[in-house]
Design a protein around this motif. Sequence first.
Motif, PDB file in Angstrom:
ATOM      1  N   UNK A  33       0.820  -1.217   0.000  1.00 54.58           N
ATOM      2  CA  UNK A  33       0.000   0.000   0.000  1.00 54.58           C
ATOM      3  C   UNK A  33       0.850   1.261   0.000  1.00 54.58           C
ATOM      4  N   UNK A  34       2.125   1.170   0.360  1.00 57.56           N
ATOM      5  CA  UNK A  34       3.022   2.319   0.319  1.00 57.56           C
ATOM      6  C   UNK A  34       3.410   2.702  -1.103  1.00 57.56           C
ATOM      7  N   UNK A  35       3.446   1.732  -2.007  1.00 55.33           N
ATOM      8  CA  UNK A  35       4.010   1.965  -3.341  1.00 55.33           C
ATOM      9  C   UNK A  35       3.273   3.058  -4.103  1.00 55.33           C
ATOM     10  N   UNK A  36       1.920   3.087  -4.119  1.00 60.62           N
ATOM     11  CA  UNK A  36       1.242   4.165  -4.851  1.00 60.62           C
ATOM     12  C   UNK A  36       1.516   5.552  -4.289  1.00 60.62           C
ATOM     13  N   UNK A  37       2.037   5.650  -3.053  1.00 64.23           N
ATOM     14  CA  UNK A  37       2.398   6.948  -2.493  1.00 64.23           C
ATOM     15  C   UNK A  37       3.753   7.426  -3.000  1.00 64.23           C
ATOM     16  N   UNK A  38       4.527   6.533  -3.601  1.00 61.52           N
ATOM     17  CA  UNK A  38       5.884   6.866  -4.024  1.00 61.52           C
ATOM     18  C   UNK A  38       6.002   7.132  -5.517  1.00 61.52           C
ATOM     19  N   UNK A  39       5.076   6.575  -6.321  1.00 64.32           N
ATOM     20  CA  UNK A  39       5.157   6.741  -7.774  1.00 64.32           C
ATOM     21  C   UNK A  39       3.780   7.103  -8.316  1.00 64.32           C
ATOM     22  N   UNK A  40       3.705   7.804  -9.455  1.00 65.84           N
ATOM     23  CA  UNK A  40       2.407   8.102 -10.064  1.00 65.84           C
ATOM     24  C   UNK A  40       1.698   6.836 -10.524  1.00 65.84           C
ATOM     25  N   UNK A  41       0.377   6.927 -10.658  1.00 68.04           N
ATOM     26  CA  UNK A  41      -0.433   5.760 -11.029  1.00 68.04           C
ATOM     27  C   UNK A  41       0.042   5.102 -12.312  1.00 68.04           C
ATOM     28  N   UNK A  42       0.384   5.913 -13.321  1.00 67.35           N
ATOM     29  CA  UNK A  42       0.760   5.328 -14.605  1.00 67.35           C
ATOM     30  C   UNK A  42       2.096   4.587 -14.553  1.00 67.35           C
ATOM     31  N   UNK A  82      14.362   6.630   6.631  1.00 69.57           N
ATOM     32  CA  UNK A  82      14.810   7.713   5.750  1.00 69.57           C
ATOM     33  C   UNK A  82      13.845   7.963   4.591  1.00 69.57           C
ATOM     34  N   UNK A  83      12.682   7.310   4.605  1.00 69.65           N
ATOM     35  CA  UNK A  83      11.706   7.475   3.523  1.00 69.65           C
ATOM     36  C   UNK A  83      10.594   8.414   3.975  1.00 69.65           C
ATOM     37  N   UNK A  84      10.351   9.456   3.191  1.00 73.65           N
ATOM     38  CA  UNK A  84       9.227  10.354   3.446  1.00 73.65           C
ATOM     39  C   UNK A  84       8.067   9.935   2.550  1.00 73.65           C
ATOM     40  N   UNK A  85       6.931   9.628   3.167  1.00 72.38           N
ATOM     41  CA  UNK A  85       5.773   9.151   2.417  1.00 72.38           C
ATOM     42  C   UNK A  85       4.643  10.154   2.560  1.00 72.38           C
ATOM     43  N   UNK A  86       4.142  10.709   1.446  1.00 75.43           N
ATOM     44  CA  UNK A  86       3.009  11.638   1.541  1.00 75.43           C
ATOM     45  C   UNK A  86       1.766  10.945   2.073  1.00 75.43           C
ATOM     46  N   UNK A  87       0.881  11.722   2.665  1.00 78.79           N
ATOM     47  CA  UNK A  87      -0.333  11.151   3.247  1.00 78.79           C
ATOM     48  C   UNK A  87      -1.256  10.611   2.163  1.00 78.79           C
ATOM     49  N   UNK A  88      -1.794   9.417   2.400  1.00 76.74           N
ATOM     50  CA  UNK A  88      -2.803   8.829   1.528  1.00 76.74           C
ATOM     51  C   UNK A  88      -4.097   8.693   2.309  1.00 76.74           C
ATOM     52  N   UNK A  89      -5.245   8.894   1.655  1.00 77.71           N
ATOM     53  CA  UNK A  89      -6.505   8.715   2.379  1.00 77.71           C
ATOM     54  C   UNK A  89      -6.660   7.278   2.852  1.00 77.71           C
ATOM     55  N   UNK A 109     -13.844  -4.292   2.825  1.00 80.32           N
ATOM     56  CA  UNK A 109     -12.806  -4.818   1.941  1.00 80.32           C
ATOM     57  C   UNK A 109     -13.284  -6.013   1.148  1.00 80.32           C
ATOM     58  N   UNK A 110     -13.989  -6.922   1.825  1.00 81.80           N
ATOM     59  CA  UNK A 110     -14.540  -8.100   1.144  1.00 81.80           C
ATOM     60  C   UNK A 110     -15.567  -7.679   0.094  1.00 81.80           C
ATOM     61  N   UNK A 127      -7.649  -0.654  -7.271  1.00 78.80           N
ATOM     62  CA  UNK A 127      -7.992  -0.421  -5.868  1.00 78.80           C
ATOM     63  C   UNK A 127      -7.728   1.018  -5.465  1.00 78.80           C
ATOM     64  N   UNK A 128      -8.717   1.744  -4.917  1.00 77.02           N
ATOM     65  CA  UNK A 128      -8.492   3.113  -4.429  1.00 77.02           C
ATOM     66  C   UNK A 128      -7.718   3.115  -3.113  1.00 77.02           C
ATOM     67  N   UNK A 129      -7.080   4.239  -2.805  1.00 75.73           N
ATOM     68  CA  UNK A 129      -6.201   4.325  -1.639  1.00 75.73           C
ATOM     69  C   UNK A 129      -6.905   3.977  -0.331  1.00 75.73           C
ATOM     70  N   UNK A 130      -8.149   4.399  -0.167  1.00 76.04           N
ATOM     71  CA  UNK A 130      -8.803   4.244   1.135  1.00 76.04           C
ATOM     72  C   UNK A 130      -9.103   2.799   1.507  1.00 76.04           C
ATOM     73  N   UNK A 131      -9.071   1.884   0.547  1.00 73.49           N
ATOM     74  CA  UNK A 131      -9.343   0.476   0.842  1.00 73.49           C
ATOM     75  C   UNK A 131      -8.165  -0.409   0.416  1.00 73.49           C
TER      76      UNK A 131
END
Length: 411
Positions: A126-135, A188-195, A210-211, A336-340
Amino acid sequence: MALPEVLRHRGFNLYWAGVILSEIGTRGTIAAVLYHVYQLTGSYAQTGLVGAAQAVALLVLSPLGGVYADRLDRRKLLQAAQAVAMLVALGLAVLTATGAVNIWLIYVAVILITAAATFDSPARQALIPAMVPREQLPQAFALLNPSRELAILIGPGLGGVLIAVGGPELMYGFDALSYLAMVVALAFIEVPHLPGSPKDESIWAQMKDGVDYIRGRSIIWMLMSLDLSATLFSAYRVLLPAVATEILHVGPSGYGILAAAPSAGALLASYTIFKLVSRSNRLGRILLAATVMYGGAAILLAHAGVFWVALPACLLLGAFDAVTTTIRHAAVQLETPDEVRGRVTSIYQMASRGGPALGDALMGKVAASLGPVTALTAGGILTALYAVTFLPRANVVREYAGAKAPAHQQA
């Protein structure tokens, strides 16, 4: 040669390095535990119980790990899970070195390390989408999966060497150090906030959400079923200690090479995989074809008979597994959207990680009754046949095209 866009993100690069170091220890310990248990018991069935121990923790705790991955700071949760696994690995090393270890303590250690992983894995993905753009997500997974395979290549090979030099305790001690490396990298990793999900809702309600989300996304549960068909029926790793020592007669060093070979196959295929996910719009068909060939490679391993046939069979298993894993994981994250995301990842983990664990137990039991050749042959056939059922008519898996055409639009 231009640097791929996905590698221009500092946080992702640090994360990538930490994953490799952590996986070296984790995969080496898995190989060492299987060899350790087989040497202590001489039993296929008891070796397979290592997988059963993993399955208990995965199936019971995975949904809870997903909920907390959505409720809490994912970076801190991942650090905590890695720290717990580090302490367990260190304890197992000390118990083995002092001669106090027994088969049941090994099973308990496996359960505890896997329990930590049930909180680790959903937070990690779940951290990965916070580090790179969706595409760039498919490219990120195309790098991460083969990179983990590099660690898996080094880990089992290192495990075989360390077992030969000083016993399994050396591998367990190295594992503890590798967990520490991931804890430090995350600092040492800064991760922007995700909903995420609201903390005032009940845990059970959030599990149900989730189910329900997965039930409404046919491509996700179909991919889970494909994953299970391969990992449940073609669980070849649990048989490698017996194949190496009793059929091929190559000892612990040969076992280490065979255990590492699938990762070498994945690495050899990594450039092709990166290009496929970046350019192809026929990823669903590629996924199904690779799953069929994975089953075929399992059958080849079952009938190898000599080391120089078993080795390329293991290389092929790794290459086809890398293709299918990259496509499946990227598809799930794109859908999958960030919140779930944490909950969906944790439920998918029940297939992607619980499948191999249950597969080890199943394959160990079947091999104890029918022998490893018959067990693995039947498993490879079942894996291939299930993938073939998706090919005759249009469906969201067969028609999956990647980030260029989101799968939910095809459902």
